[in-house]
Design a protein around this motif. Sequence first.
Motif, PDB file in Angstrom:
ATOM      1  N   ALA A   1      -7.802 -21.273 -21.046  1.00 40.29           N
ATOM      2  CA  ALA A   1      -8.481 -19.972 -21.064  1.00 40.29           C
ATOM      3  C   ALA A   1      -9.716 -20.087 -20.184  1.00 40.29           C
ATOM      4  O   ALA A   1      -9.668 -20.738 -19.149  1.00 40.29           O
ATOM      5  CB  ALA A   1      -8.828 -19.553 -22.496  1.00 40.29           C
ATOM      6  N   LYS A   2     -10.807 -19.457 -20.575  1.00 43.03           N
ATOM      7  CA  LYS A   2     -12.079 -19.480 -19.854  1.00 43.03           C
ATOM      8  C   LYS A   2     -11.900 -19.282 -18.350  1.00 43.03           C
ATOM      9  O   LYS A   2     -11.747 -18.167 -17.900  1.00 43.03           O
ATOM     10  CB  LYS A   2     -12.873 -20.738 -20.208  1.00 43.03           C
ATOM     11  CG  LYS A   2     -13.427 -20.688 -21.642  1.00 43.03           C
ATOM     12  CD  LYS A   2     -14.483 -21.720 -21.888  1.00 43.03           C
ATOM     13  CE  LYS A   2     -15.017 -21.669 -23.310  1.00 43.03           C
ATOM     14  NZ  LYS A   2     -15.910 -20.528 -23.573  1.00 43.03           N
ATOM     15  N   SER A   3     -11.857 -20.356 -17.535  1.00 48.32           N
ATOM     16  CA  SER A   3     -11.789 -20.188 -16.076  1.00 48.32           C
ATOM     17  C   SER A   3     -10.377 -20.054 -15.527  1.00 48.32           C
ATOM     18  O   SER A   3     -10.168 -20.132 -14.321  1.00 48.32           O
ATOM     19  CB  SER A   3     -12.497 -21.351 -15.379  1.00 48.32           C
ATOM     20  OG  SER A   3     -13.898 -21.159 -15.398  1.00 48.32           O
TER      21      SER A   3
ATOM     22  N   GLY B   1      -9.346 -17.697 -25.732  1.00 47.76           N
ATOM     23  CA  GLY B   1      -8.917 -19.048 -26.050  1.00 47.76           C
ATOM     24  C   GLY B   1      -8.469 -19.222 -27.482  1.00 47.76           C
ATOM     25  O   GLY B   1      -7.521 -19.959 -27.762  1.00 47.76           O
ATOM     26  N   THR B   2      -9.134 -18.563 -28.402  1.00 46.71           N
ATOM     27  CA  THR B   2      -8.758 -18.709 -29.801  1.00 46.71           C
ATOM     28  C   THR B   2      -7.320 -18.266 -30.050  1.00 46.71           C
ATOM     29  O   THR B   2      -6.632 -18.816 -30.915  1.00 46.71           O
ATOM     30  CB  THR B   2      -9.738 -17.940 -30.715  1.00 46.71           C
ATOM     31  OG1 THR B   2      -9.516 -18.315 -32.070  1.00 46.71           O
ATOM     32  CG2 THR B   2      -9.594 -16.432 -30.580  1.00 46.71           C
ATOM     33  N   ASN B   3      -6.820 -17.299 -29.278  1.00 47.78           N
ATOM     34  CA  ASN B   3      -5.432 -16.861 -29.459  1.00 47.78           C
ATOM     35  C   ASN B   3      -4.452 -17.921 -28.982  1.00 47.78           C
ATOM     36  O   ASN B   3      -3.396 -18.122 -29.585  1.00 47.78           O
ATOM     37  CB  ASN B   3      -5.185 -15.536 -28.740  1.00 47.78           C
ATOM     38  CG  ASN B   3      -3.924 -14.852 -29.234  1.00 47.78           C
ATOM     39  OD1 ASN B   3      -2.827 -15.212 -28.857  1.00 47.78           O
ATOM     40  ND2 ASN B   3      -4.102 -13.867 -30.111  1.00 47.78           N
ATOM     41  N   ALA B   4      -4.823 -18.619 -27.915  1.00 50.68           N
ATOM     42  CA  ALA B   4      -3.973 -19.720 -27.446  1.00 50.68           C
ATOM     43  C   ALA B   4      -3.909 -20.819 -28.494  1.00 50.68           C
ATOM     44  O   ALA B   4      -2.841 -21.415 -28.734  1.00 50.68           O
ATOM     45  CB  ALA B   4      -4.507 -20.264 -26.129  1.00 50.68           C
TER      46      ALA B   4
ATOM     47  N   PHE C   1      -8.330 -14.081 -20.028  1.00 53.92           N
ATOM     48  CA  PHE C   1      -6.999 -14.585 -19.721  1.00 53.92           C
ATOM     49  C   PHE C   1      -6.823 -15.918 -20.437  1.00 53.92           C
ATOM     50  O   PHE C   1      -7.654 -16.820 -20.293  1.00 53.92           O
ATOM     51  CB  PHE C   1      -6.852 -14.774 -18.211  1.00 53.92           C
ATOM     52  CG  PHE C   1      -5.464 -15.173 -17.745  1.00 53.92           C
ATOM     53  CD1 PHE C   1      -4.334 -14.833 -18.457  1.00 53.92           C
ATOM     54  CD2 PHE C   1      -5.304 -15.868 -16.558  1.00 53.92           C
ATOM     55  CE1 PHE C   1      -3.066 -15.191 -18.015  1.00 53.92           C
ATOM     56  CE2 PHE C   1      -4.051 -16.224 -16.094  1.00 53.92           C
ATOM     57  CZ  PHE C   1      -2.929 -15.888 -16.825  1.00 53.92           C
ATOM     58  N   ALA C   2      -5.772 -16.048 -21.213  1.00 52.90           N
ATOM     59  CA  ALA C   2      -5.473 -17.300 -21.901  1.00 52.90           C
ATOM     60  C   ALA C   2      -3.979 -17.550 -21.870  1.00 52.90           C
ATOM     61  O   ALA C   2      -3.175 -16.618 -21.766  1.00 52.90           O
ATOM     62  CB  ALA C   2      -5.972 -17.246 -23.344  1.00 52.90           C
ATOM     63  N   ALA C   3      -3.627 -18.811 -21.959  1.00 56.69           N
ATOM     64  CA  ALA C   3      -2.208 -19.190 -21.946  1.00 56.69           C
ATOM     65  C   ALA C   3      -2.032 -20.490 -22.712  1.00 56.69           C
ATOM     66  O   ALA C   3      -2.977 -21.271 -22.889  1.00 56.69           O
ATOM     67  CB  ALA C   3      -1.702 -19.347 -20.513  1.00 56.69           C
ATOM     68  N   LEU C   4      -0.817 -20.699 -23.164  1.00 55.72           N
ATOM     69  CA  LEU C   4      -0.454 -21.945 -23.833  1.00 55.72           C
ATOM     70  C   LEU C   4       0.665 -22.599 -23.041  1.00 55.72           C
ATOM     71  O   LEU C   4       1.714 -21.983 -22.819  1.00 55.72           O
ATOM     72  CB  LEU C   4       0.005 -21.666 -25.268  1.00 55.72           C
ATOM     73  CG  LEU C   4       0.499 -22.879 -26.064  1.00 55.72           C
ATOM     74  CD1 LEU C   4      -0.638 -23.879 -26.288  1.00 55.72           C
ATOM     75  CD2 LEU C   4       1.089 -22.436 -27.408  1.00 55.72           C
ATOM     76  N   LEU C   5       0.441 -23.835 -22.607  1.00 56.25           N
ATOM     77  CA  LEU C   5       1.492 -24.601 -21.941  1.00 56.25           C
ATOM     78  C   LEU C   5       2.294 -25.334 -23.007  1.00 56.25           C
ATOM     79  O   LEU C   5       1.718 -25.994 -23.885  1.00 56.25           O
ATOM     80  CB  LEU C   5       0.888 -25.612 -20.961  1.00 56.25           C
ATOM     81  CG  LEU C   5      -0.090 -25.089 -19.903  1.00 56.25           C
ATOM     82  CD1 LEU C   5      -0.439 -26.195 -18.910  1.00 56.25           C
ATOM     83  CD2 LEU C   5       0.474 -23.882 -19.180  1.00 56.25           C
ATOM     84  N   ILE C   6       3.607 -25.215 -22.928  1.00 62.21           N
ATOM     85  CA  ILE C   6       4.493 -25.750 -23.955  1.00 62.21           C
ATOM     86  C   ILE C   6       5.583 -26.586 -23.289  1.00 62.21           C
ATOM     87  O   ILE C   6       6.223 -26.141 -22.334  1.00 62.21           O
ATOM     88  CB  ILE C   6       5.179 -24.612 -24.742  1.00 62.21           C
ATOM     89  CG1 ILE C   6       4.163 -23.606 -25.269  1.00 62.21           C
ATOM     90  CG2 ILE C   6       6.039 -25.176 -25.869  1.00 62.21           C
ATOM     91  CD1 ILE C   6       4.796 -22.314 -25.781  1.00 62.21           C
TER      92      ILE C   6
ATOM     93  N   GLY D   1     -12.331 -22.187 -31.831  1.00 63.89           N
ATOM     94  CA  GLY D   1     -12.269 -20.736 -31.872  1.00 63.89           C
ATOM     95  C   GLY D   1     -12.806 -20.182 -33.172  1.00 63.89           C
ATOM     96  O   GLY D   1     -13.139 -20.922 -34.113  1.00 63.89           O
ATOM     97  N   MET D   2     -12.858 -18.851 -33.238  1.00 70.37           N
ATOM     98  CA  MET D   2     -13.518 -18.184 -34.357  1.00 70.37           C
ATOM     99  C   MET D   2     -12.597 -17.318 -35.208  1.00 70.37           C
ATOM    100  O   MET D   2     -13.043 -16.725 -36.184  1.00 70.37           O
ATOM    101  CB  MET D   2     -14.670 -17.335 -33.830  1.00 70.37           C
ATOM    102  CG  MET D   2     -15.764 -18.136 -33.140  1.00 70.37           C
ATOM    103  SD  MET D   2     -16.678 -19.206 -34.271  1.00 70.37           S
ATOM    104  CE  MET D   2     -17.704 -17.980 -35.087  1.00 70.37           C
ATOM    105  N   THR D   3     -11.308 -17.186 -34.837  1.00 68.79           N
ATOM    106  CA  THR D   3     -10.381 -16.497 -35.726  1.00 68.79           C
ATOM    107  C   THR D   3      -9.964 -17.467 -36.824  1.00 68.79           C
ATOM    108  O   THR D   3     -10.171 -18.674 -36.711  1.00 68.79           O
ATOM    109  CB  THR D   3      -9.174 -15.968 -34.940  1.00 68.79           C
ATOM    110  OG1 THR D   3      -8.642 -17.022 -34.111  1.00 68.79           O
ATOM    111  CG2 THR D   3      -9.581 -14.808 -34.043  1.00 68.79           C
TER     112      THR D   3
END
Length: 430
Positions: free
Chosen positions: A272-274, A117-120, A282-287, A146-148
């Motif tokens: 992300a998560k579920s 999730g942090t990458n998204a 698995f993570a994604a960003l909706l744009i 997130g942690m990054t």
Amino acid sequence: MSTDTSAETSIFNRRESEARSYCRSFETVFTTAKGAEMTDAEGRTYIDFLAGCSSLNYGHNDPDMKEALIEHIADDGIAHGLDMYTTEKARFLKAYEENILKPRGMDYKVMMTGPTGTNAVEAAMKLARKVTGRRNIVAFTNGFHGMTMGSLSLTGNAGKRAGAGGGSLADVTHLPFDGALGDDVDTLSQIEWMFDNPSSGVDAPAAFIFEPVQGEGGLNAASTEWMQGVARLAKKLGALLIVDDIQSGCGRTGTYFAFEEAGIEPDMITQAKSLSGFGLPFAALLIKPEHDIWKPAEHNGTFRGNTHAFVTGRVALEKFWSDDSFQKDVQHKSAILTAGLQAIADVLPDARLKGRGMMQGVDVGSGELAGDVCARAFENGLIIETSGAHDEVVKVLAPLTIPEETLRKGLNILLDAVRDATVNTKIAAE
């Protein structure tokens, strides 16, 4: 099978980093899991009210997802494809389009980010700054993103921020979340005043980002009016609206997206998560299409798009979101959860319910009491954790597929733990 887990535990203490956390609350070695239950090496079964911190909304080892994944692997299906075109990616995107986007009248491009999730969130921050040409991003008190380093700059928790080791967490303005200053204080009006006042010192931002329900921050649920107000303000200022629906999404609050009741249209949504349905990364960003101005590989990663997750995620969408029956079932269980938690809150003076849907908990007033409650619950076969600025909220994140009988059993264990903890507290005080 041997019931001696000391050898297994010793390797963790000897070799695993001190950064480990959840295992410190659950001192056992787990071996198997199914549905809403986990079993340890000694053969003891626990009801799971944590569900991978909402990464297992559909429970452990869903049989249909498992069958599809085993078949894919057995048939030498693609295991890793970078962001190349694959049959399974196409099938996932079509399922997401047909079961999530079209029924809600939504039009978004799906960006496969790195698998967490942090990458998204990082991708959303970068794109907001790229689209607007601005640097500052508005985040909110008690938020966790997130942690990054980028997402950590949005996160409010002092303990989490301390992990940066003095590194820069700049270009973010933290403003009060809905209800952060008490029920009688309208934080939205305060935020609007900050941006209307040319001498406030707060510049128009690249984006606003918020969680509809703050998971790690203590299950603070944003009202419909507040979400709509932030959306209006973002549009007025020419800023983008990012909704972080990583923990609160995928049905957790009773609808697929936690912001649906507000009728807002975020510029970006983090998932992300579920999203994989099976606990796979698995993570994604909706744009929104007009904001998808990336050049090829401007934000990439070796593991952008998990092909195994495409398989299980597609099954989850087709199985649970092809009609509204699952959503109605979640809302029915949410009412059971609310009633059960209210019975628990009634035992404690000044305790109150927090959250929404199947993302609820009880603010018991102190982190010490909440920790004691969770420890006692674990001793009696229930996995549950705390959240909040002082870890004062006992948080329930049971799988959405949990049978009613198991849900009620878990709530009874939790009620007993609260009663035992309060009795112990009274004895200690005397």
